[in-house]
Design an enzyme around this catalytic site. Sequence first.
Site, PDB file in Angstrom:
ATOM      1  CE1 TYR A   1      -8.459  54.441 -91.987  1.00 13.97           C
ATOM      2  CE2 TYR A   1      -6.853  55.470 -93.455  1.00 13.97           C
ATOM      3  CZ  TYR A   1      -7.595  55.133 -92.444  1.00 13.97           C
ATOM      4  OH  TYR A   1      -6.826  55.744 -91.264  1.00 13.97           O
TER       5      TYR A   1
ATOM      6  CD  GLU B   1      -2.891  56.970 -96.565  1.00 14.81           C
ATOM      7  OE1 GLU B   1      -2.398  56.002 -97.050  1.00 14.81           O
ATOM      8  OE2 GLU B   1      -4.006  57.463 -96.865  1.00 14.81           O
TER       9      GLU B   1
ATOM     10  CG  ASP C   1      -7.690  64.301 -89.537  1.00 14.67           C
ATOM     11  OD1 ASP C   1      -7.271  63.147 -89.534  1.00 14.67           O
ATOM     12  OD2 ASP C   1      -7.711  65.019 -90.881  1.00 14.67           O
TER      13      ASP C   1
END
Lengths: 301, 403
Positions: free
Chosen positions: A174, A48, A59
């Site tokens: 995911y 990834e 993030d």
Amino acid sequence: MRYKKLFNGLKERNQLAYIPFLLLGDPSEELSLKLIDTLVNNGADALELGFAFSDPVADGPVIQAASLRPLENGFSVDDGFNLIAKVRAKYPNLPIGILTYANLVFAPGIEQFYDKAARSGVDSVLIADCPVEERELFSGSASNCAIDTVYIAPPDASSSSLELIASNSQGYTYVLSRKGITGTENSQQETGTDLIKQLKQLQAPPLVQGFGISKPEHVLQAAKAGVDGIITGSAIVNLINEHYNTPDKMLDLVAEYARTMSDAAHNARHQLKMAHTIEKGSHYVDSRNNQAAAAGNGAAS
Amino acid sequence: MNQKVNTPTNFEFEGAYIGQFGGQFVPQLLMPALQQLHNAFEASLLDNDFQTELKRLLKEYAGRPTPVTECTSYARINQSRIFLKREDLLHGGAHKTNQVLAQALLAKKMGKHRIIAETGAGQHGVATALACALLGLRATIYMGKKDCDRQAPNVFRMQLMGAEVIPVDNGSASLKDAINEALRDWASSYETTHYLLGTVAGPAPFPKMVRTFQKIIGEEAKQQMKQLIGRLPDAVIACVGGGSNAIGIFADFIKDEQVRLIGVEPAGKGLDTNAHGATLLKGQEGILHGARTYVMQDKEGQVQESHSVSAGLDYPAVGPEHVHLMTSGRAEYVSVTDEEALEAFQELSKSEGIIPALESSHALAYAKKLAAESTEPLNILVNLSGRGDKDLAHVMNILNPSN
């Protein structure tokens, strides 16, 4: 197709996929390629790869700090695609996914972005700030270029969102183990087996768990919850953040970490089975375990 | 909340979009929080108790209605008349208080006991802090480190009212980075926490919700202008950073096509330099902070830093409704430099005894230009979105660098 092959193979060997995350061009183009080699040689089943973005809201501080390096070095999105093309040439069967933000896909022209991704050998694109409800903007171009679109299934998703995620995610799904942003600073919580169960019922593509997975025990928990693979991001990026000035040490540490985590992923189900058997009081020797691990490493190297 | 494209002459939100702009480009994780907020907001519009309580707070606590003041000498050029909608007189010193009270009430209704907010100039932070103090909510305010330094009195105000101020030193250490941090906080805290976004930007339902709660500025001004001059103004002018005070005063005039709506962006050191915040005039379409809108960015989509002498306008994106108003031709967008804004700041102080916020000074500077350029006398309504007390130290440093 690469994802399908990978997950079918892993299923036969009763293993979880180990998918590490790295930022493209971090800490430099040359070392980025070396890091990728290191990961693949130490058991990564797929990659990834992230593009550095100026405003990475999904993030945490670890990946944000790392993002500054490629941005400051002028490592562009095009440089990232060129790097991926090199990786693809070296590893023709390795599934490669990219993780990016909506504006990086939108700004150069959506169709152009997916076209470049396809030409460089990318299998899937996950846009961190594009929920499945906004898929229309990107999904047409992605499918025109034969790129898989991956969506994230978070713990609190409504059942209608989960249905959309299961039916629109391609390559893999995911799965978020917890709320929040990326980073190892938050302790991993047990994956909701409910979420996994629902996604399986909805026949979602293989479930790969990410966020907060940094240690082998997290992998065991993930295996217990029933996922098909794990993604680790911040733990590796943290090693790069700490040691990028001493590249040899950085590569050694990343190699060791990847080996530990890939072993954990490849052996987790066997370990669980063993523990279960021991609990029941009988002795169980899994002769497939070592063979399978060896096969796993071989396939990925 | 699916995407629907509406016509250029339709100025209502349809689902998450207004025209092709807006949307909900956030991590999937935040979708349940946005859905919950959407439901609570739509319900509040029909909830008489909520509306009555909000009206009471706006009247008895915030001090609405605010007056319209005609300038006695500022920009009295070519017989034009300049009118100021006095949001500077609102409790808290800026228009921000209007919608903050509404969102804080909404948060309480949703059972949330903690509020997070981002702030640039500090005005939204101050407004959030006061609303939280009043309603018994915990407040955490993210503020760019750079802005903390240039708006120190506002940091102290927030702390006095019990809010925790967290300086953000990521990225450009200004408003956009404070928004990033607030979104990150919200991603792990939304069960107990409401993100009280301060402007008409961000993912749906924020642009529509903040617009709805700020619309009162224009509704009042419209009635007041009718009483003062017997008709509608020729032009309504407001500064645009994220764009909440501008949408607030524009919203009720959008259907009155004879009224020119003019948004003033910060040209900073000049539109030909990189040091400005004129997103609509110089940015490109992009996706930032949850919305498809205009963004100051490079060709690959990396967001560029903006600049303005005024922290409140220093934002490299803009509310999606403004993009729709611009591309449809309903509103005009112009720009004013730091220098011109500073001049207006001093001139209004001297001529009217009103010290305007640096943000509002941009609108004032353009009002003067418009009056000067016009061949006919105009009635110009300017949204004086806030008072300038917060900017005193900053302006003092610029005007007397030896201090």
